[in-house]
Write a protein that holds these residues in place. Structure first.
Motif, PDB file in Angstrom:
ATOM      1  N   ILE A   1      20.456 -36.365  -5.735  1.00 23.71           N
ATOM      2  CA  ILE A   1      21.924 -36.482  -5.792  1.00 23.71           C
ATOM      3  C   ILE A   1      22.427 -35.818  -7.064  1.00 23.71           C
ATOM      4  CG2 ILE A   1      23.871 -38.084  -5.848  1.00 23.71           C
ATOM      5  CD1 ILE A   1      21.892 -40.251  -4.763  1.00 23.71           C
ATOM      6  N   VAL A   2      23.327 -34.830  -6.911  1.00 19.84           N
ATOM      7  CA  VAL A   2      23.965 -34.226  -8.084  1.00 19.84           C
ATOM      8  C   VAL A   2      25.479 -34.237  -7.832  1.00 19.84           C
ATOM      9  CG1 VAL A   2      21.950 -32.782  -8.617  1.00 19.84           C
ATOM     10  CG2 VAL A   2      23.774 -31.864  -7.155  1.00 19.84           C
ATOM     11  N   LYS A   3      26.234 -33.493  -8.626  1.00 22.40           N
ATOM     12  CA  LYS A   3      27.672 -33.353  -8.359  1.00 22.40           C
ATOM     13  C   LYS A   3      27.958 -31.922  -7.929  1.00 22.40           C
ATOM     14  CE  LYS A   3      30.409 -36.911 -10.285  1.00 22.40           C
ATOM     15  NZ  LYS A   3      30.568 -37.783 -11.434  1.00 22.40           N
ATOM     16  N   ASP A   4      28.715 -31.800  -6.853  1.00 25.82           N
ATOM     17  CA  ASP A   4      29.150 -30.496  -6.349  1.00 25.82           C
ATOM     18  C   ASP A   4      30.362 -30.084  -7.185  1.00 25.82           C
ATOM     19  OD1 ASP A   4      30.439 -28.460  -5.015  1.00 25.82           O
ATOM     20  OD2 ASP A   4      30.346 -29.403  -3.031  1.00 25.82           O
ATOM     21  N   GLY A   5      30.195 -29.038  -8.016  1.00 23.34           N
ATOM     22  CA  GLY A   5      31.257 -28.626  -8.927  1.00 23.34           C
ATOM     23  C   GLY A   5      32.586 -28.404  -8.242  1.00 23.34           C
TER      24      GLY A   5
ATOM     25  N   PRO B   1      33.251 -40.386  -7.167  1.00 19.04           N
ATOM     26  CA  PRO B   1      32.078 -40.720  -7.993  1.00 19.04           C
ATOM     27  C   PRO B   1      30.797 -40.109  -7.413  1.00 19.04           C
ATOM     28  CG  PRO B   1      33.017 -42.696  -6.950  1.00 19.04           C
ATOM     29  CD  PRO B   1      33.670 -41.498  -6.334  1.00 19.04           C
ATOM     30  N   GLY B   2      29.730 -40.080  -8.238  1.00 18.07           N
ATOM     31  CA  GLY B   2      28.425 -39.659  -7.734  1.00 18.07           C
ATOM     32  C   GLY B   2      27.998 -40.596  -6.597  1.00 18.07           C
ATOM     33  N   LEU B   3      27.279 -40.063  -5.611  1.00 16.53           N
ATOM     34  CA  LEU B   3      26.893 -40.890  -4.457  1.00 16.53           C
ATOM     35  C   LEU B   3      25.881 -41.964  -4.863  1.00 16.53           C
ATOM     36  CD1 LEU B   3      26.422 -38.221  -1.652  1.00 16.53           C
ATOM     37  CD2 LEU B   3      28.264 -39.907  -1.868  1.00 16.53           C
ATOM     38  N   PRO B   4      25.946 -43.156  -4.227  1.00 19.32           N
ATOM     39  CA  PRO B   4      24.947 -44.198  -4.499  1.00 19.32           C
ATOM     40  C   PRO B   4      23.603 -43.855  -3.854  1.00 19.32           C
ATOM     41  CG  PRO B   4      26.787 -45.060  -3.169  1.00 19.32           C
ATOM     42  CD  PRO B   4      26.983 -43.586  -3.302  1.00 19.32           C
ATOM     43  N   ALA B   5      22.521 -44.300  -4.498  1.00 16.61           N
ATOM     44  CA  ALA B   5      21.173 -43.972  -4.011  1.00 16.61           C
ATOM     45  C   ALA B   5      20.901 -44.579  -2.634  1.00 16.61           C
ATOM     46  CB  ALA B   5      20.132 -44.461  -5.023  1.00 16.61           C
ATOM     47  N   ASN B   6      21.350 -45.822  -2.392  1.00 14.97           N
ATOM     48  CA  ASN B   6      21.012 -46.449  -1.101  1.00 14.97           C
ATOM     49  C   ASN B   6      21.708 -45.749   0.068  1.00 14.97           C
ATOM     50  OD1 ASN B   6      23.485 -47.422  -1.790  1.00 14.97           O
ATOM     51  ND2 ASN B   6      23.000 -49.589  -1.555  1.00 14.97           N
ATOM     52  N   TYR B   7      22.890 -45.181  -0.175  1.00 19.60           N
ATOM     53  CA  TYR B   7      23.591 -44.430   0.881  1.00 19.60           C
ATOM     54  C   TYR B   7      22.755 -43.208   1.293  1.00 19.60           C
ATOM     55  CZ  TYR B   7      26.871 -41.021   2.778  1.00 19.60           C
ATOM     56  OH  TYR B   7      27.464 -40.054   3.555  1.00 19.60           O
ATOM     57  N   VAL B   8      22.258 -42.481   0.295  1.00 18.37           N
ATOM     58  CA  VAL B   8      21.486 -41.264   0.582  1.00 18.37           C
ATOM     59  C   VAL B   8      20.148 -41.639   1.231  1.00 18.37           C
ATOM     60  CG1 VAL B   8      20.399 -39.222  -0.457  1.00 18.37           C
ATOM     61  CG2 VAL B   8      22.627 -40.028  -1.272  1.00 18.37           C
ATOM     62  N   ALA B   9      19.537 -42.726   0.739  1.00 15.90           N
ATOM     63  CA  ALA B   9      18.255 -43.171   1.310  1.00 15.90           C
ATOM     64  C   ALA B   9      18.431 -43.493   2.801  1.00 15.90           C
ATOM     65  CB  ALA B   9      17.746 -44.400   0.546  1.00 15.90           C
ATOM     66  N   GLU B  10      19.496 -44.223   3.129  1.00 14.46           N
ATOM     67  CA  GLU B  10      19.721 -44.603   4.536  1.00 14.46           C
ATOM     68  C   GLU B  10      20.086 -43.394   5.383  1.00 14.46           C
ATOM     69  OE1 GLU B  10      22.556 -47.904   4.876  1.00 14.46           O
ATOM     70  OE2 GLU B  10      21.257 -48.956   3.438  1.00 14.46           O
ATOM     71  N   ARG B  11      20.981 -42.547   4.866  1.00  9.37           N
ATOM     72  CA  ARG B  11      21.465 -41.416   5.671  1.00  9.37           C
ATOM     73  C   ARG B  11      20.337 -40.432   6.017  1.00  9.37           C
ATOM     74  NH1 ARG B  11      26.172 -37.262   3.720  1.00  9.37           N
ATOM     75  NH2 ARG B  11      25.573 -35.582   5.098  1.00  9.37           N
ATOM     76  N   TYR B  12      19.418 -40.231   5.072  1.00  4.83           N
ATOM     77  CA  TYR B  12      18.371 -39.227   5.302  1.00  4.83           C
ATOM     78  C   TYR B  12      17.003 -39.841   5.563  1.00  4.83           C
ATOM     79  CZ  TYR B  12      21.944 -35.996   3.775  1.00  4.83           C
ATOM     80  OH  TYR B  12      23.101 -35.282   3.690  1.00  4.83           O
ATOM     81  N   GLY B  13      16.929 -41.168   5.635  1.00  3.23           N
ATOM     82  CA  GLY B  13      15.654 -41.827   5.912  1.00  3.23           C
ATOM     83  C   GLY B  13      14.618 -41.586   4.832  1.00  3.23           C
ATOM     84  N   ILE B  14      15.057 -41.614   3.591  1.00  2.20           N
ATOM     85  CA  ILE B  14      14.150 -41.373   2.451  1.00  2.20           C
ATOM     86  C   ILE B  14      13.940 -42.706   1.735  1.00  2.20           C
ATOM     87  CG2 ILE B  14      13.891 -40.123   0.251  1.00  2.20           C
ATOM     88  CD1 ILE B  14      15.893 -38.052   1.404  1.00  2.20           C
ATOM     89  N   PRO B  15      12.705 -43.073   1.349  1.00  3.37           N
ATOM     90  CA  PRO B  15      12.525 -44.326   0.603  1.00  3.37           C
ATOM     91  C   PRO B  15      13.377 -44.322  -0.672  1.00  3.37           C
ATOM     92  CG  PRO B  15      10.393 -43.381   1.207  1.00  3.37           C
ATOM     93  CD  PRO B  15      11.439 -42.360   1.565  1.00  3.37           C
ATOM     94  N   LEU B  16      13.976 -45.473  -0.956  1.00  2.00           N
ATOM     95  CA  LEU B  16      14.874 -45.573  -2.117  1.00  2.00           C
ATOM     96  C   LEU B  16      14.175 -45.109  -3.408  1.00  2.00           C
ATOM     97  CD1 LEU B  16      17.764 -46.502  -2.755  1.00  2.00           C
ATOM     98  CD2 LEU B  16      16.859 -48.795  -3.148  1.00  2.00           C
ATOM     99  N   ALA B  17      12.894 -45.449  -3.509  1.00  2.00           N
ATOM    100  CA  ALA B  17      12.154 -45.119  -4.740  1.00  2.00           C
ATOM    101  C   ALA B  17      11.976 -43.610  -4.920  1.00  2.00           C
ATOM    102  CB  ALA B  17      10.795 -45.800  -4.716  1.00  2.00           C
ATOM    103  N   ASP B  18      12.196 -42.850  -3.858  1.00  2.00           N
ATOM    104  CA  ASP B  18      12.006 -41.395  -3.960  1.00  2.00           C
ATOM    105  C   ASP B  18      13.305 -40.640  -4.249  1.00  2.00           C
ATOM    106  OD1 ASP B  18       9.405 -41.883  -3.419  1.00  2.00           O
ATOM    107  OD2 ASP B  18       9.448 -41.193  -1.334  1.00  2.00           O
TER     108      ASP B  18
END
Ligand SMILES: Cc1ncc(COP(=O)(O)O)c(C=O)c1O
Length: 370
Positions: free
Chosen positions: A333-337, A16-33
């Motif tokens: 977050i997108v999908k890697d074809g 599935p597409g990655l969840p937003a909170n996973y990416v926010a935590e992994r890269y230290g980016i605010p969830l809203a961004d």
């Protein structure tokens, strides 16, 4: 230990597409961004009428639901002009796809689908010992449109199920009614499954009416997209009664909970939410197309009638996995074809259409990549 079907010895799972909170935590980016453009979800959230109905029915959680989800089947039948006996509900379309695989194709027989396609078609086939046949007929890389001649020719005597996705995923391309009829006519010995998960974004009423004409056609729809109920898990199928009777027999008995049933019923009355969602998608599909003209290393594959589109990576010094990772680092977050769609090579990404703000984030991040 011995397994019933070969596929389970080397299981492969849906990505599935990655969840937003996973990416926010992994890269230290605010969830809203974070721009979440990999799951084709609704930019305006859930249908408010559905959310309200779900809230009002929490008191009924101790009761078993109708095992046939009758209130929802009746509502669907009324809305689309069918008899209740021609409707089945599932925990998303995904559950109905699983039932269809088991009920209409014996182990060892073939299930035909366009390549690339929604991966669940071939994953379920393989997990249960059926043979997926991906017809890689989108020879025109520019439009990625299905070659209907090649698709029709590929149908064999032991093809039991033939999939059509309209609009298609991952390309968003659209088949005219005459083309769909040609595929059904050429598949007289198979069940044709027309997956209309994204039909609202085509701004047509789709081809559900063809079920009245063809006994070997099932049309599937979902509440996950335009109704915004991906987390509730509601989908349905419409087909002639013998097909529905068979699916009912293989269906897990209480597959739909109380909340799914009442949420689905209320959503069908929420035309305002659907219309608002469709307006946003259509407007921002045009908007992002305009913004892609600024990019010379990436090309938007034009003609999508859905809430996502393919991006072709023109720069041969990079590939879809590197671009996917680079976008994640930038909160997109997108999908890697090459990972998410069998048969799509490392030149493509699938990106959702969403709010204008997120379209800007996508294009800005692509132009920022080294
Ligand atoms: C083409 C297609 N069909 C069906 C589905 C599944 O939808 P549901 O959430 O109803 O299981 C999806 C979900 O992404 C899809 O892309």
């Amino acid at each position: 230990m011995r397994y019933a079907h070969g596929g389970l010895e080397s299981p492969e799972y849906y990505v599935p597409g990655l969840p937003a909170n996973y990416v926010a935590e992994r890269y230290g980016i605010p969830l809203a961004d974070i721009a979440k453009l990999g799951s084709a979800e609704n930019p305006h959230g859930a249908s408010p009428l559905a959310a309200e109905a779900v809230g009002q029915h929490l008191g009924a959680l101790h009761l078993y639901p109708s095992w046939t989800a009758d209130a929802l089947r009746e509502k669907i039948a009324d809305t689309y002009g069918f008899d209740v006996s021609e409707v089945i509900c599932g925990a998303g379309e995904t559950e109905i796809l699983s039932l269809i695989t088991r009920a209409f194709c014996a182990p060892g027989d073939k299930i035909q689908m366009p390549g690339p396609c929604f991966p669940i078609y071939h994953l379920f086939a393989e997990a249960e010992g059926r043979i997926p046949v991906l017809v890689h007929s989108a020879t025109n890389r520019h439009s990625m449109a299905l070659d209907v001649d090649a698709y029709v020719e590929a149908v064999e005597p032991n093809t039991r199920i033939v999939y059509i996705t309209n609009p298609h995923s991952p390309s968003g391309t659209w088949l005219e009614e005459a083309e769909v009829r040609r595929i059904i006519d050429a598949s007289a010995d198979a069940l044709v499954v027309l997956d209309e998960a994204y039909v609202h974004y085509s701004e047509t009423s789709g081809y559900i009416h063809l079920v009245h004409e063809y006994e070997n056609l099932a049309v599937l729809r979902t509440f996950s997209k335009a109704f915004g109920l991906a987390g509730l898990r509601v989908g349905f199928g419409v087909a002639s009664q013998p097909i529905i009777d068979t699916l009912m027999a293989v269906k897990p008995t209480w597959n739909m909970g109380q909340l799914q049933i009442v949420g689905g019923v209320a959503a069908l009355d929420d035309q305002e939410h659907v219309a608002r969602t469709v307006r946003t998608i259509v407007k921002n599909r045009d908007y992002v197309q305009g913004r892609f003209e600024e990019l010379d290393r990436f090309r938007m594959v034009l003609g999508s009638r859905s809430n996502f589109f393919l991006v072709e990576i023109l720069d041969l010094d990079t590939n879809s996995t590197k671009v996917f990772e680079g976008l994640l680092e930038r909160g997109v977050i997108v999908k890697d074809g090459s990972v998410s769609f069998r048969g799509l090579d490392d030149r493509f990404l699938r990106c959702d259409v969403n709010l204008q703000l997120h379209m800007d984030r996508l294009v800005d991040a692509l132009s920022d990549l080294p």
